[in-house]
Design a protein around this motif. Structure first.
Motif, PDB file in Angstrom:
ATOM      1  N   VAL A 269       0.843  -1.204   0.000  1.00 58.87           N
ATOM      2  CA  VAL A 269       0.000   0.000   0.000  1.00 58.87           C
ATOM      3  C   VAL A 269       0.874   1.247   0.000  1.00 58.87           C
ATOM      4  O   VAL A 269       0.660   2.182  -0.799  1.00 58.87           O
ATOM      5  CB  VAL A 269      -0.949   0.006   1.215  1.00 58.87           C
ATOM      6  CG1 VAL A 269      -1.659   1.357   1.329  1.00 58.87           C
ATOM      7  CG2 VAL A 269      -1.964  -1.110   1.108  1.00 58.87           C
ATOM      8  N   LEU A 270       1.884   1.278   0.853  1.00 64.48           N
ATOM      9  CA  LEU A 270       2.765   2.442   0.920  1.00 64.48           C
ATOM     10  C   LEU A 270       3.588   2.592  -0.355  1.00 64.48           C
ATOM     11  O   LEU A 270       3.811   3.713  -0.830  1.00 64.48           O
ATOM     12  CB  LEU A 270       3.683   2.332   2.134  1.00 64.48           C
ATOM     13  CG  LEU A 270       3.011   2.650   3.472  1.00 64.48           C
ATOM     14  CD1 LEU A 270       3.907   2.248   4.632  1.00 64.48           C
ATOM     15  CD2 LEU A 270       2.657   4.122   3.566  1.00 64.48           C
ATOM     16  N   ASP A 271       4.034   1.478  -0.921  1.00 63.77           N
ATOM     17  CA  ASP A 271       4.766   1.546  -2.186  1.00 63.77           C
ATOM     18  C   ASP A 271       3.887   2.127  -3.296  1.00 63.77           C
ATOM     19  O   ASP A 271       4.351   2.925  -4.123  1.00 63.77           O
ATOM     20  CB  ASP A 271       5.246   0.157  -2.600  1.00 63.77           C
ATOM     21  CG  ASP A 271       6.340  -0.390  -1.692  1.00 63.77           C
ATOM     22  OD1 ASP A 271       6.959   0.412  -0.960  1.00 63.77           O
ATOM     23  OD2 ASP A 271       6.558  -1.620  -1.708  1.00 63.77           O
ATOM     24  N   THR A 272       2.618   1.729  -3.304  1.00 66.70           N
ATOM     25  CA  THR A 272       1.685   2.237  -4.321  1.00 66.70           C
ATOM     26  C   THR A 272       1.432   3.726  -4.127  1.00 66.70           C
ATOM     27  O   THR A 272       1.376   4.490  -5.097  1.00 66.70           O
ATOM     28  CB  THR A 272       0.361   1.461  -4.267  1.00 66.70           C
ATOM     29  OG1 THR A 272       0.625   0.065  -4.398  1.00 66.70           O
ATOM     30  CG2 THR A 272      -0.568   1.908  -5.391  1.00 66.70           C
ATOM     31  N   ILE A 273       1.259   4.150  -2.883  1.00 70.47           N
ATOM     32  CA  ILE A 273       1.090   5.580  -2.601  1.00 70.47           C
ATOM     33  C   ILE A 273       2.316   6.354  -3.072  1.00 70.47           C
ATOM     34  O   ILE A 273       2.197   7.437  -3.678  1.00 70.47           O
ATOM     35  CB  ILE A 273       0.850   5.799  -1.095  1.00 70.47           C
ATOM     36  CG1 ILE A 273      -0.524   5.263  -0.691  1.00 70.47           C
ATOM     37  CG2 ILE A 273       0.973   7.282  -0.734  1.00 70.47           C
ATOM     38  CD1 ILE A 273      -0.783   5.285   0.802  1.00 70.47           C
ATOM     39  N   ALA A 274       3.504   5.812  -2.826  1.00 67.98           N
ATOM     40  CA  ALA A 274       4.736   6.469  -3.271  1.00 67.98           C
ATOM     41  C   ALA A 274       4.779   6.589  -4.788  1.00 67.98           C
ATOM     42  O   ALA A 274       5.195   7.619  -5.339  1.00 67.98           O
ATOM     43  CB  ALA A 274       5.951   5.697  -2.753  1.00 67.98           C
ATOM     44  N   THR A 275       4.348   5.550  -5.484  1.00 66.30           N
ATOM     45  CA  THR A 275       4.328   5.586  -6.950  1.00 66.30           C
ATOM     46  C   THR A 275       3.354   6.639  -7.463  1.00 66.30           C
ATOM     47  O   THR A 275       3.660   7.402  -8.389  1.00 66.30           O
ATOM     48  CB  THR A 275       3.935   4.202  -7.502  1.00 66.30           C
ATOM     49  OG1 THR A 275       4.900   3.237  -7.096  1.00 66.30           O
ATOM     50  CG2 THR A 275       3.858   4.221  -9.022  1.00 66.30           C
TER      51      THR A 275
END
Length: 291
Positions: free
Chosen positions: A216-222
């Motif tokens: 989830v955090l990786d997706t938000i960062a992307t």
């Protein structure tokens, strides 16, 4: 002490009558259901963490409160009750990768225990008083408008902190995975439950997929184009490690399927968080993984 929260309501819709109160108050429960054909029961005064802190509060406010609501509903001649149960807590630790409604129920929090008990009481009243009941076992709900400062809703908290440039606290190593479902899909499920013309049901409502907190955090960062600072804390005993719901029964009985995937849902929440970034916060944020 047990405190019940009433969410802000601006009263702009003239078709909506707002009654501030608690289902633990018999008179308030009667006033809320007077003249109603159907009841959608969403009220809850706790989340998994606070339920374990004070199980007696959970029982007195939510279980006893719901019994008040059921008695009031019978007295008002209600013919349908749709209940917001929890697909993330009533099963406990899953024994299979994808959980359907036949999976054993072994909740590990008071929150899950009470939700399960409420399903049983609602079904009991349904049988005794000819009321159709639909209990929706909802996975991790998120979406625009969800408050980030209530200790409930990991995506709301993460998106707020990503926009604000703040560090996100993660309970455990971030590999805990959840089945996240967008609020618009859940609203569709409630509408389908109100329209259901079959027998009473207990049915999963989720995305049918599971992703880790780190993902989830990786997706938000992307999506945002910048990393979200993270701080990993000790895991908590009441957090189920992995959950993914089988939603086939909802498709077969309610004609319902989820429409909003996580990428689209996160984009919407991030846009909403950005638009409200300057609003003051009234509570400390707890980026939990509660369901």
């Amino acid at each position: 002490m047990c405190v019940l929260d009433v969410r802000d309501f601006d009263g702009r819709d003239p078709a909506v009558k707002f009654i501030a109160g608690s289902v633990a108050d018999k008179d308030a429960a009667k006033a809320a259901v007077a003249g109603a054909d159907a009841v959608i029961h969403l009220a809850s005064s706790v989340v998994p963490k606070t339920s374990n802190d004070d199980p007696a509060c959970d029982v007195s406010s939510n279980l006893i409160g719901t019994l008040n609501l059921l008695e009031a509903s019978v007295g008002a001649g209600v013919t349908r009750i749709v209940f917001a149960s929890s697909g993330g807590t009533v099963y406990g630790e899953p024994t299979v990768p994808i959980v359907d409604e036949s999976h054993r129920t072994e909740p590990i929090s008071s929150y899950g225990i009470v939700k399960l008990a409420l399903e049983k009481y609602i079904a009991l009243y349904g049988r005794e008083h000819d009321i159709t009941s639909v209990s929706l076992r909802i996975s991790n709900l998120y979406g625009e408008g969800q408050r980030h400062d209530t200790g409930f809703g990991v995506i709301a908290s993460f998106c707020h902190k990503a926009v604000a440039g703040e560090t996100v606290d993660i309970w455990g190593d971030g590999t805990v995975s959840r089945d996240f479902i967008h609020v618009s899909d859940v609203v569709d499920a409630f509408v389908a439950a109100l329209d259901h013309d079959g027998d009473s049901l207990v049915v999963n409502i989720g995305s049918g997929t599971s992703v880790s907190i780190n993902t989830v955090l990786d997706t938000i960062a992307t999506i945002t184009g910048r990393e979200v600072p993270r701080r990993y804390l000790q895991g908590r005993a009441f957090d189920v490690r992995h959950i993914c719901l089988d939603v086939g029964l909802a498709a077969r009985t309610l004609g319902w399927k989820p429409r909003i995937d996580l990428n689209e849902g996160l984009r919407r929440v991030l846009e909403w968080s950005q638009s409200t970034a300057n609003r003051p916060s009234s509570r400390q944020i707890d980026s939990s993984t509660e369901t």
